[in-house]
Design an enzyme around this catalytic site. Structure first.
Site, mmCIF file in Angstrom:
data_model
loop_
_atom_site.group_PDB
_atom_site.id
_atom_site.type_symbol
_atom_site.label_atom_id
_atom_site.label_comp_id
_atom_site.label_asym_id
_atom_site.label_seq_id
_atom_site.Cartn_x
_atom_site.Cartn_y
_atom_site.Cartn_z
ATOM 1 C CE LYS A 27 -4.031 -2.070 2.307
ATOM 2 N NZ LYS A 27 -4.943 -1.983 3.480
ATOM 3 C CE1 TYR A 67 -9.468 -2.866 0.608
ATOM 4 C CE2 TYR A 67 -8.945 -0.783 -0.463
ATOM 5 C CZ TYR A 67 -8.550 -1.888 0.269
ATOM 6 O OH TYR A 67 -7.235 -2.007 0.676
ATOM 7 C CG ASN A 99 -3.685 -2.129 6.978
ATOM 8 O OD1 ASN A 99 -3.518 -1.807 5.799
ATOM 9 N ND2 ASN A 99 -4.795 -2.701 7.394
ATOM 10 C CG HIS A 151 -5.355 -6.348 -0.241
ATOM 11 N ND1 HIS A 151 -6.566 -6.423 0.415
ATOM 12 C CD2 HIS A 151 -5.388 -7.277 -1.224
ATOM 13 C CE1 HIS A 151 -7.312 -7.363 -0.179
ATOM 14 N NE2 HIS A 151 -6.622 -7.895 -1.176
ATOM 15 C CD GLU A 188 -8.877 -9.669 -3.288
ATOM 16 O OE1 GLU A 188 -7.719 -9.937 -2.903
ATOM 17 O OE2 GLU A 188 -9.750 -9.213 -2.519
#
Ligand code: UDP
Ligand code: MG
Length: 159
Positions: free
Chosen positions: A15, A55, A118, A121, A132
């Protein structure tokens, strides 16, 4: 000859917070040291369309707009990893969503403090991993090849 089990695939995104903090090598290295096979790797910018799909389970949440803004704040690194029960193995390596309480030793537990920022993913089920991987990678961007270390990563009856 590999059996289909070791060809399970999962999607990881490094990320924007990790890109800014110079953690690409650290995070990628942990997956490599685990013995996983990297079969796809690229840097890409995300747009609203892909984020809405990715998402979709969070679209109604009050933090969705902030999350989308964060995920567009820099490119991400997308990777597809392969291995035996790799979806579960990678989720365990990443640790729980709330990074400041994630288990020490996990990527989030060692490298992050935030719920939103965080650092990674990872797909959460085999079914979602298939969706995905195909959302983020074209077929021709995924590479099948023999990894010589597999004979030391797995026992014969596991591959
Ligand atoms: N997220 C957030 N606030 C929350 C919950 C989630 O900003 O209260 C963000 C966070 O970046 C998280 C992502 O939304 O990693 C996806 O949420 P999910 O519940 O799928 O967690 P994950 O599978 O990433 O652990
Ligand atoms: Mg998730």
């Amino acid at each position: 000859m590999e059996f289909d089990g070791v060809k399970e695939k999962t999607l990881v995104l490094i990320k924007p917070d990790a890109i800014q903090r110079g953690l690409i090598g650290e995070i990628t290295g942990r997956f490599e040291r685990k013995g996983l096979k990297l079969v796809g790797l690229k840097m890409m910018g995300l747009d609203d369309e892909i984020l809405k799909q990715h998402y979709s389970h969070l679209a109604d949440k009050p933090f969705f707009a902030g999350l989308a803004k964060f995920m567009k704040s820099s490119p991400v690194v997308a990777m597809c990893l392969e291995g035996l029960e790799v979806v579960q193995a990678v989720r365990l390596l990443c640790g729980i969503t709330k990074a400041r309480t994630a288990e020490a030793g996990s990527i989030r537990g060692d490298l992050a403090m935030s719920v939103s920022c965080n650092v990674v993913h990872a797909s959460d089920s085999v079914e979602n991993a298939k969706l995905e991987v195909s959302r983020f990678f074209d077929e021709k961007e995924l590479h099948g090849y023999t990894k010589s270390e597999y004979e030391h990563v797995y026992a014969e009856d596991e591959m």
